[in-house]
Design a protein around this motif. Structure first.
Motif, short mmCIF file in Angstrom:
data_model
loop_
_atom_site.label_atom_id
_atom_site.label_comp_id
_atom_site.label_asym_id
_atom_site.label_seq_id
_atom_site.Cartn_x
_atom_site.Cartn_y
_atom_site.Cartn_z
N PRO A 1 0.69 -1.14 -0.03
CA PRO A 1 -0.02 0.01 -0.02
C PRO A 1 0.79 1.15 0.06
CG PRO A 1 -0.02 -1.11 2.22
CD PRO A 1 0.74 -1.82 1.20
N ARG A 2 0.38 2.55 -0.50
CA ARG A 2 1.01 3.46 -0.65
C ARG A 2 1.67 4.01 0.54
NH1 ARG A 2 2.40 7.68 -3.91
NH2 ARG A 2 2.61 9.47 -3.35
N PRO A 3 1.41 3.93 1.97
CA PRO A 3 2.05 4.26 3.16
C PRO A 3 3.34 3.54 3.30
CG PRO A 3 -0.37 4.38 3.64
CD PRO A 3 -0.29 3.80 2.23
N LEU A 4 3.22 1.97 3.22
CA LEU A 4 4.10 1.23 3.41
C LEU A 4 5.25 1.55 1.99
CD1 LEU A 4 2.68 -1.99 4.73
CD2 LEU A 4 3.64 -0.08 6.04
N GLN B 1 -6.79 3.03 7.77
CA GLN B 1 -6.12 3.84 7.07
C GLN B 1 -4.93 4.68 8.12
OE1 GLN B 1 -8.00 6.71 4.63
NE2 GLN B 1 -8.94 5.27 3.43
N ILE B 2 -4.26 3.77 9.01
CA ILE B 2 -3.24 4.02 9.81
C ILE B 2 -2.26 2.92 9.49
CG2 ILE B 2 -4.51 5.38 11.08
CD1 ILE B 2 -4.56 3.13 13.15
N THR B 3 -0.89 3.38 10.01
CA THR B 3 0.13 2.35 10.18
C THR B 3 0.41 1.92 11.56
OG1 THR B 3 0.73 3.32 8.04
CG2 THR B 3 2.21 1.86 9.08
N THR B 4 0.59 0.85 12.00
CA THR B 4 1.05 0.42 13.18
C THR B 4 2.53 -0.16 13.25
OG1 THR B 4 0.06 -1.85 13.02
CG2 THR B 4 -1.11 0.07 14.03
N VAL B 5 3.13 -0.23 14.34
CA VAL B 5 4.48 -0.88 14.55
C VAL B 5 4.64 -2.06 15.45
CG1 VAL B 5 5.27 0.99 15.87
CG2 VAL B 5 6.79 -0.75 14.57
N MET B 6 5.00 -3.09 15.37
CA MET B 6 5.18 -4.22 16.46
C MET B 6 7.03 -4.02 16.57
SD MET B 6 2.40 -5.65 16.77
CE MET B 6 2.85 -7.07 17.57
N ILE B 7 7.13 -4.17 18.03
CA ILE B 7 8.61 -4.07 18.45
C ILE B 7 8.93 -5.04 19.02
CG2 ILE B 7 10.13 -2.46 19.69
CD1 ILE B 7 7.91 -0.47 19.88
N GLN C 1 3.18 7.18 11.60
CA GLN C 1 2.45 7.71 10.37
C GLN C 1 3.33 8.77 9.70
OE1 GLN C 1 -0.33 6.11 10.53
NE2 GLN C 1 0.37 5.39 12.78
N HIS C 2 4.10 9.66 10.28
CA HIS C 2 5.21 10.42 9.36
C HIS C 2 5.93 9.66 8.69
CE1 HIS C 2 4.35 13.52 12.88
NE2 HIS C 2 3.17 13.73 11.98
N LEU C 3 6.68 8.55 9.26
CA LEU C 3 7.49 7.80 8.49
C LEU C 3 6.57 7.32 7.10
CD1 LEU C 3 9.51 5.78 10.85
CD2 LEU C 3 10.13 7.70 9.68
N CYS C 4 5.60 7.06 7.13
CA CYS C 4 4.58 6.31 6.11
C CYS C 4 4.12 7.54 5.36
CB CYS C 4 3.81 5.61 6.47
SG CYS C 4 4.45 4.04 7.38
N ILE D 1 6.62 14.51 3.57
CA ILE D 1 6.41 14.27 5.11
C ILE D 1 7.52 13.22 5.56
CG2 ILE D 1 4.64 13.29 7.09
CD1 ILE D 1 2.59 14.56 5.46
N SER D 2 7.49 11.88 4.70
CA SER D 2 8.20 10.90 5.33
C SER D 2 9.87 11.53 5.14
CB SER D 2 8.15 9.73 4.18
OG SER D 2 9.09 8.69 4.88
N VAL D 3 10.17 12.22 4.20
CA VAL D 3 11.45 12.82 4.00
C VAL D 3 11.99 13.49 5.08
CG1 VAL D 3 13.29 14.08 2.53
CG2 VAL D 3 11.62 12.56 1.45
N SER D 4 11.15 14.44 5.62
CA SER D 4 11.27 15.22 6.61
C SER D 4 11.50 14.85 8.05
CB SER D 4 10.53 16.37 6.62
OG SER D 4 8.89 15.90 6.97
#
Length: 690
Positions: free
Chosen positions: A274-277, A379-385, A450-453, A473-476
């Motif tokens: 998907p576009r965010p990933l 329409q959000i991104t999550t992270v597993m650590i 979300q900013h990274l994506c 947004i991701s670049v910054s």
């Protein structure tokens, strides 16, 4: 009635004309001449109209009021005569009646004159109104003419010729480039209009020549495009041959550590993300190649499911049981409301089949694995650590727990609530208040993720759900986020080592800070343990601090016990998850010849200030992660100074418990008995804070 009185009444009723003839005798009848002809009537009316203009309305009013009063008096006299018993009543009543008739005649004339006067006033008013209407109409006509003229003037001022939109060359360039036959400087320099026409002619010639050149270049472009198409067809025919060659070179790639085929397969799978990933993968991979070799990326998941997966949001409002199922005679059990809601929840929290795994190698053989997933409906991104520690570090401590490892990485970002405001309404329909109960399943929806994506929900309306990821947004954010993660991991590892040493009652001061403390410190750390927030709030000397501390989910609480002889110092420590950005906070209680804390002892308050306020003195750049150990070391030093100064002050009356080992000019200073807690490492003695 006397003859003189009658004459006065008649004269008052008609001052300008004598229309009534008064007889000399009271018994004589009054004869009023009436004209029967129409000419005489018109003359009389004209006469009265003339008379109205000469008469004063105010005097007529006064005369009318006086007549009314006379009539009242006459009627009163007649009434008294009729009720009385005097002689000659009939004659007197007759005279009174005659007198009343004269008054009525005068009042009738006044009434007639009043009507004439009213009519004249009405006529004059109508004439004035007509004049005003005529003037108003003339004014409106003039205003309309003015408005029409103003519109015409505005049109003239706003008129723009089509040649004004044409960008002409500069005047100097025109005279320099254009031939003299076109520019004609002898005429055009003196006449602006002729100059404008000459410039337009030159512009037309230039554009015609450029148009011809454009056609030539367009023909060349078409020829080049045809050549490119032919070469493209030739290269496409080479693709199967190249694939065969690449398959045969796999053993060579593995031997030379050049996984070209795996990189190619990863790039092919990236197209299914998907576009965010996809934005995350591209930007993080670019940052890895350009700046940081300790980062590696990998795409995991089912490729076949990703190919068949539809990116469109499923219709969660549609009922799972169709009308045909309701009418069917099958014996299948219908789904309950709870099962339907559970299915909707699973669809809402469903992840995309593919995920991006980022591996960050840190110090001490520690590897941090971040698995990024995209929730298509929310329409959000999550992270597993996940954190893998080497032999030099252990992740058994709570300080290295993956649930709190990256919490509060940026201010206010705790990863327990969805950053998308539209999710509140989506989850509310499913009977859910937040995502906090599903964090272990879907991961943490941190805002920095979300900013990274490339996602930013700052301007998203609560009723909208059209999120458009942006690579800018991701670049910054990618560089600052990765650096913040590395700093957090380094700080947690350093803190883990400090906590492990403190549990062994050992304070490890970095070599760069050892010169900030005296060589000999008699106080010892005898206990260090983790306590709960309830235990911290139950301590009697922390009551004033409970209202100021942050929520307990963002802090850890410890209890340190320091002893020096019979003096026992308890230090309740608040350790924030964003350590060392937020330094630990100490609350002290000293048990020595009584209970002493900041509320009843200024020296204890100064000791708290030494570790909570003046921590920057020993927070040098290379030892920022060891600020907790430095605070405890300073606390030991301050306890030594306190007990030595107190023993020296009270030792004049008895035995001294603590010998003086530190150098300080005086035992105390000022009204609040300030202690010399400030250590001057250049000279090796203690002094007072200014």
């Amino acid at each position: 009635m006397s003859e003189k009185k009658k004459r006065r009444i008649v004269e008052a009723s008609s001052e300008s004309t004598r229309s009534v003839v008064i007889s000399g005798s009271s018994k004589e009848s009054k004869k009023i001449k009436r004209s029967t002809s129409s000419d005489q009537t018109k003359q009389q009316v004209h006469h009265e109209e003339v008379e109205v203009e000469l008469r004063d309305p105010q005097k007529d009013l006064e005369f009318f009021q006086s007549n009314c009063q006379e009539l009242r008096n006459i009627m009163k006299d007649i009434y008294e005569m009729k009720t009385g018993s005097s002689a000659n009543v009939t004659e007197k009543i007759t005279e009174k009646r005659m007198e009343a008739v004269l008054h009525f005649i005068a009042m009738k004339k006044l009434n007639r004159l009043a009507h004439i006067h009213n009519k004249k006033a009405r006529d004059s008013t109508e004439e004035a109104k007509e004049k005003v209407d005529v003037l108003h109409l003339q004014l409106q006509n003039l205003l309309y003419e003015v408005m029409h003229l103003q519109k015409e003037i505005t049109k003239c001022l706003e008129f723009k010729s089509t040649d004004e939109d044409i960008e002409l060359v500069d005047v100097d360039d025109f005279y320099h480039e254009a031939p003299k036959e076109v520019s004609n400087p002898n005429i055009t320099k003196a006449d602006i209009h002729s100059q404008r026409l000459a410039r337009l002619d030159w512009e037309l010639q230039q554009r015609k020549s450029l148009s011809e050149k454009f056609k030539e270049f367009q023909e060349k472009k078409n020829e080049i495009v045809k050549e490119i198409e032919q070469k493209k067809e030739y290269l496409e025919s080479l693709q199967p041959m190249l694939d065969t060659i690449l398959q045969s070179t796999l053993p060579v790639q593995e031997y030379l550590s050049m996984p070209l085929e795996s990189i190619r397969s990863q790039h092919q799978m990236a197209k299914l993300l998907p576009r965010p990933l996809y934005i995350l993968y591209v930007q993080a991979n670019a940052y890895h190649e350009a700046c940081d070799e300790n980062i590696s990326l990998k795409i995991e998941g089912d490729k076949e499911s990703a190919l068949s997966d539809e990116t469109a949001t499923p219709d969660l409002d549609s009922d799972s049981d169709s009308d045909n199922e309701e009418l069917s005679k099958s014996k299948r059990r219908r789904k309950t409301i709870g099962n339907v809601m559970e299915e909707k929840r699973q669809k809402t929290l469903r992840k995309h089949p593919l995920s991006v795994v980022m591996t960050i190698k840190c110090k001490d053989d520690v590897t941090l694995i971040l698995t990024f997933s995209y929730l298509s409906v929310l329409q959000i991104t999550t992270v597993m650590i996940n954190m893998q520690c080497g032999t030099n570090a252990s992740n058994s401590s709570d300080i290295l727990s993956t649930n709190t490892l990256l919490k509060g990485l940026f201010p206010g970002d705790h990863g327990t609530e969805s950053p998308n405001p539209a999710n509140y309404y989506q989850l509310n329909k499913l009977g859910l208040n937040s995502l906090s109960s599903f964090i272990s399943v879907i991961g943490h929806p941190y805002r920095w993720v979300q900013h990274l994506c490339g996602l930013d929900f700052l301007e998203t309306d609560g009723e909208r759900n059209d999120v458009k990821p942006a690579s800018s947004i991701s670049v910054s954010h990618i560089e600052s986020t990765i650096n913040a993660i590395k700093r957090r991991i380094a700080a947690r590892l350093a803190l883990n080592k400090q906590l492990a040493a403190l549990e062994r009652r050992n304070i490890t001061v970095p070599s760069s800070c050892q010169s900030l403390f005296p060589a000999k410190i008699s106080s010892k750390l005898v206990s260090w343990k983790l306590i709960t927030s309830e235990d911290f709030q139950a301590l009697p000397f922390t009551q004033d601090v409970n209202e100021k501390i942050a929520p307990k989910e963002l802090n850890m609480f410890f209890m340190a016990i320091i002893e020096q002889g019979s003096a026992r110092l308890k230090a309740a420590v608040i350790l924030g998850l964003d350590y060392p950005i937020k330094v630990p906070y100490f609350v002290l209680n000293l048990s020595w010849k009584g209970e002493h804390y900041a509320g009843n002892n200024n020296a204890i308050r100064d000791m708290e200030s030494e570790v909570n306020v003046f921590y920057k003195e020993f927070a040098v750049e290379k030892s920022c992660d060891h600020i907790l150990s430095n605070q405890l070391q300073r606390l030991l030093m301050c306890l030594d100074v306190y007990v030595e100064t107190e023993s020296a002050a009270k030792g004049r009356e008895g035995p001294i418990e603590f010998a003086k080992e530190k150098m300080f000019p005086r035992l105390s200073r000022g009204k609040d008995r300030q202690k010399p807690f400030n250590y001057k490492n250049q000279f090796g003695y203690f002094t007072f804070r200014t």
